[in-house]
Scaffold this active site. Structure first.
Site, PDB file in Angstrom:
ATOM      1  CG  HIS A 158      21.691 -39.845  36.722  1.00 25.76           C
ATOM      2  ND1 HIS A 158      21.092 -40.411  37.820  1.00 25.76           N
ATOM      3  CD2 HIS A 158      21.320 -38.544  36.718  1.00 25.76           C
ATOM      4  CE1 HIS A 158      20.402 -39.480  38.470  1.00 25.76           C
ATOM      5  NE2 HIS A 158      20.528 -38.356  37.812  1.00 25.76           N
ATOM      6  CB  CYS A 197      16.906 -26.020  24.942  1.00 27.14           C
ATOM      7  SG  CYS A 197      15.286 -26.355  25.655  1.00 27.14           S
TER       8      CYS A 197
END
Length: 601
Positions: A223, A533
Site C-alpha cells: 500500500h 500493465c
C-alpha cells in the site's frame, strides 16, 4: 653553555635527518555520508529532515484466557456496545477521509474502513466480551487472532495483517482515550521514515509536507508503494538501517537508485535536486502522445479501477486504458451483481474514452482508442465473497483469477455478457483479458468465450509458463499483457510482501527481464501487441528498457504517465535497445539499473 648527558647543548633544536622526518598529516576530510540501500519504488530525489509517525497507542495485555471474567456479567452488553461504537467511529473517520481523496488512496481508505467493521472481526470481539473481557482487551486479542491467521496463509494475505493492526490500534485508542495514530504535519518539508506505514497513514499524506517515504519493511507492491506512486513522491522500501535514522537528521532520498544518504553533502544534494526539478518540469509539461526521441509513436495508457478514475485518465494525456481492474468494483459485495448492474459499472469506464474519441473526430468504437478490461482477479489479497473460497493455505498459489471459473463457470459467462452489454451501450469495443492463465487450453477456452461476444481476447502474462509458451498462447488470443508484479513474484519464488526478499521481488531482476524479452519476441513474430500493465511500467528508467525489450505499449497509474512519457521522449529506439541489452547482462537489479543509465547516457 652546558651539555646534556647526551652531548646536545641545552636550548638547541636538533632537526632529524630526512629519513627520520614524519610528513605532516593532511587535513581531515569530511566523512563520507552513510548510504543505506533499499528497493526503489517511485523515482525522484528529495532532501529533508527525518520525521516519524506518531507512536502507536499502548495496548493492553491479553491474558492466556483472553481476559475472561474480568467484566461483571451485567456490564458485558455495555462493553460490547463500546467496542462496536469505537469500531464504527474509526470506520466513519476513515470513510470521511476517503471522500476527500481520489484513486488508489480512496480505495485503500475504504478497504480499511470496511475492515474496522468486518463481521468476522466484530464477531470474535463480541464472543470475547460476552466471556467477560474488557472491550480493549477483546479488540486486541481478536485482531491478533486474525492477523496470525493471515500470516499463516502467507502470500498477499499477509498484508492484511498490517491493515488489521492499524485498525486495532485506532479502535483501542478510541476505547482508552489515547491519541489516534497517524502521520505528523511537519512545519518544514520532511522525509517520513517508518518501520512500515499503515494504509490509512499513507493515504492522506500531503506531498507539500512529506517529500519522500522511506520504510524498513514493506515491498514494491504494498500500500505504501501504491499510494506513493499516486502522490508522485520518491519512495524507497525495505531499507536496512532505516530504523537507526534519527528524527531531525537530514537525509537525501533517491527513488531511482534506491539509496538513502544520511547527512549528505548539501552542495551535491542541491545539484541532484536541481536535476530532479528539471525532470519533473519536463514531466509536467508533457502532454502526449507517447513518442520516443526520434519521433516514433509509442502508446502510453492508464490503469483504472472505476468510472471516476477513468474520467480523470480521459482528461489527461493517457491514450486509453491498459488495465481496468474490474474486481476492485466489487470487493465489498457479498452477492454477485447481476448482468445489468455489472454492465452499468463497465459502461462508466468505457464512456469517457468513447466520448473523447468522438470529440476528436474518430468513430470511438475501439479502433481508435484502446480500453483493456481484466476479468475478475478475485482471490489472494482480493477475496470476493461470492467468488473465492474462504480459507486457503496458500492463496497466491490457489484459486484466484481465471481459476475461480473452475468452481463456477457462470461467473465468467455473466461478466462477459455484462461487458458486451456495456460495449453495445457505449459503442466502444473493449479488449478483454484473463488473469492468472497458466495453460494453452485456458487461453483457448477464454478466447472462444470472448470472441463469441464480439470482443477482443487476450491473456495476462503473470505465470512464467505463459511467457515460456507465449508463441502458442498467441495462436488463440489477439494480445498479451505482462503483469510484472505477479510475474516477478512467481519467477523469483519470492513473496512480494516480504521485506527480507524485496531484492528478489524486483522487476529489474535479469531473469524477469528475460521473460519479458521472450514474450515480446513472440509477439513480434506473431504480429500481435504485447503490453506491460504492471507497476514496472510506472518506472521511467525501466520504461526505456521495456521498450528496448520489444513491448508495444505501457500502462501505469494516470499520475505516473507524464513522467514516463517525458523520459521516453529523450531516448531513441537504439538507446532503448542498448539499455535493455545492458540490463539483461547485469548480475542483479542494482547493476541492471546502473547499466541501463549508462547506456542511456
Amino acid at each position: 653553555m652546558t651539555a646534556t648527558s647526551h652531548g646536545t647543548p641545552t636550548g638547541t633544536q636538533v632537526s632529524p635527518s630526512p629519513a627520520q622526518q614524519t610528513p605532516p598529516e593532511p587535513p581531515a576530510a569530511d566523512p563520507a555520508p552513510q548510504v543505506l540501500r533499499g528497493t526503489p519504488v517511485v523515482p525522484g530525489v528529495a532532501v529533508g529532515p527525518v520525521v516519524r509517525p506518531a507512536p502507536r497507542p499502548r495496548l493492553p495485555e491479553v491474558p492466556e484466557d483472553g481476559g475472561a471474567g474480568v467484566v461483571p456479567e451485567e456490564d458485558r452488553d455495555a462493553e460490547i456496545d463500546h467496542a462496536r461504537a469505537a469500531a464504527a467511529s474509526v470506520a466513519e473517520r476513515l470513510t470521511a477521509r476517503a471522500e476527500r481523496v481520489e484513486g488508489d488512496a480512496a480505495a485503500v481508505l475504504r478497504a480499511t474502513a470496511q475492515l474496522a467493521t468486518d463481521r468476522g472481526l466484530l464477531g470474535e470481539v463480541r464472543r470475547r466480551t460476552r466471556a467477560g473481557a474488557s472491550a480493549d482487551v477483546a479488540v486486541t486479542g481478536a485482531a491478533e487472532k486474525f492477523a496470525q491467521m493471515f500470516a499463516t496463509m502467507g502470500g498477499l494475505m499477509a498484508e492484511r495483517g498490517t491493515d488489521l493492526y492499524d485498525v486495532r490500534d485506532r479502535v483501542v485508542a478510541v476505547l482508552t482515550g489515547q491519541a489516534e495514530p497517524g502521520v505528523p504535519r511537519p512545519e518544514v518539508a520532511s522525509v517520513l521514515v517508518a518501520e512500515d506505514l499503515a494504509p490509512a497513514d499513507t493515504a492522506g499524506l500531503d506531498p507539500a509536507q512529506v517529500r519522500a517515504l522511506v520504510t524498513r519493511g514493506g515491498g514494491p507492491t504494498g500500500h505504501t508503494a501504491i499510494i506513493a506512486r499516486q502522490l508522485g513522491i520518491p519512495c524507497v522500501v525495505a531499507v536496512d538501517g532505516a530504523q537507526d535514522l534519527l528524527v531531525g537528521e537530514m537525509v537525501l532520498v533517491d527513488g531511482t537508485s534506491g539509496t538513502v544518504e544520511a547527512d549528505p553533502d548539501l552542495e551535491v544534494a542541491a545539484g541532484r535536486l536541481e536535476a530532479d526539478r528539471a525532470a519533473r518540469a519536463a514531466a509536467a509539461a508533457w502532454s502526449g502522445p507517447g513518442r520516443l526521441g526520434d519521433g516514433t509513436r509509442f502508446p502510453l495508457l492508464a490503469n483504472v479501477q472505476d468510472g471516476a478514475a477513468a474520467r480523470v485518465a480521459a482528461d489527461g494525456p493517457a491514450e486509453g486504458v491498459g488495465l481496468f481492474r474490474t474486481e476492485l468494483c466489487f470487493l465489498g459485495t457479498t452477492v454477485e451483481p447481476d448482468v445489468e448492474a455489472q454492465a452499468a459499472v463497465y459502461a462508466e469506464v468505457l464512456q469517457p474514452f468513447a466520448d473523447r474519441a468522438r470529440a476528436a473526430g474518430g468513430p470511438g468504437d475501439g479502433t481508435d482508442v484502446k480500453v483493456v478490461l481484466r476479468t475478475l482477479d478475485a482471490g489472494s489479497d482480493k477475496p470476493i465473497a461470492y467468488a473465492t473460497p474462504e480459507h486457503e493455505e496458500n492463496p497466491s498459489l490457489g484459486v484466484r483469477g481465471l481459476r475461480v471459473v473452475r468452481r463456477d463457470p457462470g461467473l465468467l459467462e455473466r461478466q462477459l455478457d455484462a461487458v458486451a452489454l456495456a460495449a453495445e451501450r457505449t459503442g466502444l469495443r473493449p479488449w478483454v483479458m484473463a488473469p492468472m492463465v497458466a495453460t494453452e487450453a485456458e487461453a483457448q477456452g477464454f478466447a472462444a468465450a470472448v470472441r463469441a461476444r464480439g470482443l477482443v481476447p487476450g491473456v495476462m502474462v503473470e505465470v512464467p509458463s505463459v511467457a515460456l509458451l507465449a508463441a502458442r498462447m498467441l495462436r488463440h488470443v489477439d494480445f498479451l499483457s505482462l503483469g510484472t508484479n505477479d510475474l516477478t513474484q512467481y519467477a523469483m519464488a519470492a513473496d512480494r510482501l516480504s521485506p527480507d526478499l524485496a531484492d528478489l521481488n524486483d522487476p529489474w531482476q535479469p531473469a524477469v527481464l528475460a521473460l519479458v524479452a521472450m514474450t515480446a519476441l513472440a509477439g513480434q513474430r506473431a504480429g500481435k501487441p504485447v503490453g506491460v500493465c504492471g507497476e514496472a511500467a510506472a518506472d521511467p528508467l525501466l520504461a526505456c528498457v521495456l521498450v528496448g525489450l520489444g513491448v508495444t505499449s505501457l500502462s501505469a497509474a494516470a499520475a505516473a504517465v507524464p513522467a514516463v512519457g517525458a523520459r521516453l521522449a529523450t531516448a531513441t529506439p537504439e538507446q532503448c535497445r542498448a539499455a535493455a541489452a545492458a540490463a539483461l547482462e547485469a548480475t542483479d537489479p542494482s547493476a541492471a539499473r546502473a547499466a541501463a543509465l549508462a547506456a542511456l547516457g
